[in-house]
Design an enzyme around this catalytic site. Structure first.
Site, PDB file in Angstrom:
ATOM      1  N   ASN A  61       0.829  -1.203   0.000  1.00 28.60           N
ATOM      2  CA  ASN A  61       0.000   0.000   0.000  1.00 28.60           C
ATOM      3  C   ASN A  61       0.864   1.253   0.000  1.00 28.60           C
ATOM      4  OD1 ASN A  61       0.547  -0.926   2.651  1.00 28.60           O
ATOM      5  ND2 ASN A  61      -1.156   0.201   3.513  1.00 28.60           N
ATOM      6  N   GLU A  63       0.357   5.163   0.639  1.00 27.58           N
ATOM      7  CA  GLU A  63      -0.574   6.178   1.145  1.00 27.58           C
ATOM      8  C   GLU A  63      -0.134   7.582   0.753  1.00 27.58           C
ATOM      9  OE1 GLU A  63      -1.120   5.327   5.318  1.00 27.58           O
ATOM     10  OE2 GLU A  63      -2.282   3.520   4.853  1.00 27.58           O
ATOM     11  N   CYS A  72      -4.254   0.744  -2.443  1.00 30.98           N
ATOM     12  CA  CYS A  72      -4.055  -0.541  -1.761  1.00 30.98           C
ATOM     13  C   CYS A  72      -2.962  -1.357  -2.457  1.00 30.98           C
ATOM     14  CB  CYS A  72      -5.330  -1.372  -1.816  1.00 30.98           C
ATOM     15  SG  CYS A  72      -6.700  -0.730  -0.865  1.00 30.98           S
ATOM     16  N   GLU A  74      -2.933  -4.475  -3.353  1.00 31.41           N
ATOM     17  CA  GLU A  74      -3.387  -5.346  -4.452  1.00 31.41           C
ATOM     18  C   GLU A  74      -3.427  -4.579  -5.759  1.00 31.41           C
ATOM     19  OE1 GLU A  74      -4.687  -4.862  -1.486  1.00 31.41           O
ATOM     20  OE2 GLU A  74      -6.079  -6.439  -0.890  1.00 31.41           O
ATOM     21  N   CYS A 111     -10.308  -5.298  -0.017  1.00 33.65           N
ATOM     22  CA  CYS A 111     -11.433  -4.358   0.037  1.00 33.65           C
ATOM     23  C   CYS A 111     -12.262  -4.477  -1.243  1.00 33.65           C
ATOM     24  CB  CYS A 111     -10.922  -2.926   0.223  1.00 33.65           C
ATOM     25  SG  CYS A 111     -10.284  -2.174  -1.284  1.00 33.65           S
ATOM     26  N   CYS A 114     -10.611  -3.310  -4.545  1.00 31.49           N
ATOM     27  CA  CYS A 114      -9.602  -4.252  -5.048  1.00 31.49           C
ATOM     28  C   CYS A 114     -10.253  -5.493  -5.649  1.00 31.49           C
ATOM     29  CB  CYS A 114      -8.633  -4.642  -3.929  1.00 31.49           C
ATOM     30  SG  CYS A 114      -7.496  -3.301  -3.518  1.00 31.49           S
TER      31      CYS A 114
HETATM   32  N1  THU Z   1      -5.334  -1.715   2.324  1.00 31.41           N
HETATM   33  C1  THU Z   1      -4.754  -2.481   1.361  1.00 31.41           C
HETATM   34  O1  THU Z   1      -3.616  -2.225   0.935  1.00 31.41           O
HETATM   35  N2  THU Z   1      -5.450  -3.531   0.881  1.00 31.41           N
HETATM   36  C2  THU Z   1      -6.726  -3.879   1.271  1.00 31.41           C
HETATM   37  O2  THU Z   1      -7.308  -4.803   0.735  1.00 31.41           O
HETATM   38  C3  THU Z   1      -7.386  -3.120   2.340  1.00 31.41           C
HETATM   39  C4  THU Z   1      -6.655  -1.953   2.874  1.00 31.41           C
HETATM   40  C5  THU Z   1      -4.596  -0.548   2.813  1.00 31.41           C
HETATM   41  C6  THU Z   1      -5.190   0.777   2.467  1.00 31.41           C
HETATM   42  C7  THU Z   1      -4.615   1.663   3.537  1.00 31.41           C
HETATM   43  O3  THU Z   1      -3.333   2.110   3.126  1.00 31.41           O
HETATM   44  C8  THU Z   1      -4.453   0.742   4.733  1.00 31.41           C
HETATM   45  O4  THU Z   1      -4.539  -0.585   4.224  1.00 31.41           O
HETATM   46  C9  THU Z   1      -5.509   0.932   5.798  1.00 31.41           C
HETATM   47  O5  THU Z   1      -6.772   0.841   5.280  1.00 31.41           O
END
Ligand code: THU
Length: 158
Positions: A61, A63, A72, A74, A111, A114
């Site tokens: 991820n 940010e 994310c 994925e 999520c 994704c």
């Molecule tokens: N996140 C992912 O990388 N993949 C997911 O399937 C769910 C959430 C990340 C997004 C964000 O940077 C952190 O997790 C908290 O939500």
């Protein structure tokens, strides 16, 4: 008419019980999680993807101070594959995480956004994509197809 959606999945008490090919993929996801950029959520996610030629691509991820601009793990991995290996089929995607946002026993599952992107990848090829989800307590779930995780997703073709 009454219809059913049904799918089967496997569970393992530890990812080290997976076949060796999948253990290697989990290892790569754990390497990727260490490189995540998640200063805002403090929740690091790693994704690893095995392609048809057995190359492994990873993502994590990423940010941003403008929160919704982040992405994310994925989708970082899948869009990299779309950009660089558009003709390669995807065999398996694996997800791991590190951080306090979820409890250790919480299911680490992708999520909704994704799932939609994973579904598009699956629809672009003629084989299913297997999903390996590793909880922070190492319990592991293996789902045979993205369609199982997103029934009736946008673009669904009966
Ligand atoms: N996140 C992912 O990388 N993949 C997911 O399937 C769910 C959430 C990340 C997004 C964000 O940077 C952190 O997790 C908290 O939500």
């Amino acid at each position: 008419m009454k219809n059913d959606f049904h799918f089967s999945y496997e569970t393992y008490s530890h990812w080290k019980d997976l076949p060796i090919e999948d253990q290697v993929l989990v290892d790569k996801a754990y390497e990727a999680v260490e490189l995540a950029y998640a200063p805002y959520s403090q929740f690091q996610v790693g994704a690893s993807v095995r392609l048809d030629n057995d190359a492994i691509v990873t993502g994590n991820n990423q940010e941003n101070a403008a929160y919704p601009s982040g992405l994310c793990a994925e989708r970082v991995a899948l869009f990299y594959i779309g950009a660089n290996y558009p003709k390669q089929s995807i065999k398996t995607i694996c997800i791991v995480a590190k951080g306090d946002l979820l409890s250790l026993s919480n299911l680490l599952s992708p999520c909704g956004a994704c799932r939609q992107v994973m579904l598009e990848s699956e629809n672009r090829q003629d084989t299913k994509i297997k999903i390996i989800m590793v909880n922070q307590d190492h319990r592991t779930m293996v789902i045979p197809s993205v369609l199982d995780l997103l029934p009736f997703g946008f673009g669904y073709n009966e």
